[in-house]
Design an enzyme around this catalytic site. Structure first.
Site, short mmCIF file in Angstrom:
data_model
loop_
_atom_site.label_atom_id
_atom_site.label_comp_id
_atom_site.label_asym_id
_atom_site.label_seq_id
_atom_site.Cartn_x
_atom_site.Cartn_y
_atom_site.Cartn_z
CG ASP A 86 -0.21 0.07 2.53
OD1 ASP A 86 0.78 -0.67 2.70
OD2 ASP A 86 -0.62 0.84 3.43
CD GLU A 122 4.18 0.69 6.81
OE1 GLU A 122 5.04 0.99 7.66
OE2 GLU A 122 3.71 1.54 6.00
#
Length: 487
Positions: A79, A146
């Site tokens: 991400d 994350e």
């Protein structure tokens, strides 16, 4: 169609970096990138696992002569923080990033680049497809979400992982390896809004007040630079002007990510026409003061104050206005303490990252970081106390642990030795105030030996984000030499 990164070295790393830049991968929306990685692993004929959290684990046997070598875990996250310039038209849910090359840097036009942490994914894919790069058995872990709580790492089932030597590719300073990081958590304070109606605007003016030119930045890596926080600035302006003349607040907003120092803040106010002169003088005086204070950290800061033609039929009551100003003023932001053990290392901090005006409430979100659990809890307690004072609701979420220094690390020693042999100088060994997934892996795998490294990146979590081409080449070359050594 020509490739923007064609010809850059390492070729296959930048090839895959460009490929994943075409795929939406904002935090919480990683389905497409996760499926792409799953298909990649399966196409390569490698054991590929996609778990319920959409994490991807791809395993590759060691090359000839390395079949029985220790398994190495390569780790990064899929991400990215999705930020854009206010004038940029870009839909992160479907539009590919518009990559460009300027000198030694890869950037994106008007948006974040996603070098954090797309470069880890690109390096891993280049290694997984390779046929001629010597390496031990590899387990590649690419996690989800994350940037907004490390949920993917938290959800990872340890049963999938055999390796006990992990290289996290999520650092942003080449020539440095990280061996410890802060823990953190998110906080949200919710305030109910009471509204009152405005019967007529005949004798009133509507003004928009916006911050412009703040640099923002990563709330862990750059919190010590004392850059201006747009939310704090807007709050300060409202509180100052309120003491000079009466006005009503109709709207306030600022920031977009808890882990990014907010660059943009905005308020809409309703002002009695007779107070326009006092209002303008107060704004001008305060803008000059703040510009002087931010002369070094944010030299381009200014206020954009405009009369606006829009319909405003309700404003905050006086009590709601006072509670909002009190909350935003009292919530701590910036560095809270410095380490007594490591010179120059931030020990604890809070980033007042987001404020939103919704229909019947205002939400205020913060990101706390600390290398000490007790200090993390204490900052959370301060915010909860503010919430109690203004009669709001408080909650914490997304907590993740610190990663403590390991005195006996084989992978750290290998990096130090290889770097010294290659470049004739010592690699820097440092701790970091930002959070890394290594803290979570340390909890899941008590015997995991870990370091974090990566190429030079600048302006991470902002539309000015850029990735050094030369440093990427150098970092990838170092990684290959390290893997070759683990036999």
């Amino acid at each position: 169609m020509s490739r923007k990164l064609e010809g850059l070295k390492p070729e296959r790393v930048f090839y895959y970096f460009e490929e994943i830049s075409k795929i939406p991968r904002c935090s919480f929306h990683e389905e497409k990138i996760s499926n792409f990685l799953k298909e990649f692993g399966e196409t390569q004929g490698l054991e590929t696992i996609q778990d319920k959290a959409l994490n991807i684990i791809i395993k590759k046997p060691g090359t000839s002569g390395y079949e029985n070598s220790p398994t190495v875990v390569l780790q990064g996250h899929m991400d990215m923080v999705c930020e854009k310039e206010e004038a940029t038209i870009h839909d992160f849910s479907k539009d590919p990033l518009k990559l460009k090359v300027e000198g030694d840097f890869v950037m994106a036009e008007g948006t974040t680049l996603g070098g954090d942490n797309g470069i880890a994914v690109a390096m891993a894919l280049a290694l997984l497809e390779s046929k001629d790069i010597p390496h031990p058995p590899l387990e590649v872990i690419i996690t989800t979400n994350e940037e907004s709580g490390m949920d993917g790492a938290k959800a990872l089932d340890p049963k999938y992982i055999d390796g006990r030597m992990l290289i996290n590719i999520d650092s942003e300073v080449e020539g440095t390896i990280l061996v410890s990081c802060a823990g953190g958590e998110r906080n949200m304070l919710t305030l109910p809004i009471e509204w009152e109606s405005i019967k007529t605007l005949d004798d009133k003016l509507i003004y928009s007040i916006k911050t412009v030119g703040l640099q923002g930045g990563h709330s862990g890596m750059e919190i010590h630079k004392e850059r201006g926080n747009a939310i704090k600035i807007i709050t300060r302006i409202l509180a100052f002007v309120k003491d000079e003349c009466k006005f009503h607040l109709a709207h306030i907003e600022g920031g977009s990510k808890t882990n990014a120092i907010p660059r943009n803040g905005k308020a809409i106010i309703v002002l009695d026409r007779e107070n326009e002169g006092i209002f303008s003088q107060a704004i001008e005086a305060l803008e000059e003061q703040i510009q002087e204070e931010l002369e070094i950290s944010d030299p381009d800061f200014k206020l954009e104050v405009e009369k606006v033609e829009q319909q405003v039929d309700r404003v905050f009551t006086e009590d709601s206005f006072n509670n909002i100003i009190a909350a935003l003023t009292l919530i701590p932001t910036g560095v809270q303490s410095m380490s007594k053990d490591m010179e120059g290392l931030v020990e604890s901090s809070n980033n007042l990252g987001i404020v939103k005006t919704l229909d019947e409430k205002i939400t205020i979100e913060s990101a706390i970081r600390s290398s000490k659990e007790t200090l993390k809890k204490n900052i959370g307690k301060q915010i909860k106390t503010v919430s109690d004072i203004v009669k709001g609701q408080w909650e914490s979420y997304g907590s993740y642990p610190a990663w403590e220094y390991n005195k006996d690390s084989q992978i750290r020693d290998i990096f130090k030795r290889i770097y010294k042999n290659k470049y004739g100088e010592n690699i820097k060994v440092e701790a970091i105030h930002a959070g890394l997934e290594c803290g979570i892996f340390a909890e899941k795998f008590h015997d995991m030996d870990m370091i974090s490294f990566g190429p030079n990146m600048y302006g991470v979590h902002t539309p000015e984000e850029k990735l050094s081409i030369e440093s990427t080449n150098k970092s990838y070359d170092l990684l290959l030499d390290v893997l070759k050594e683990i036999k």
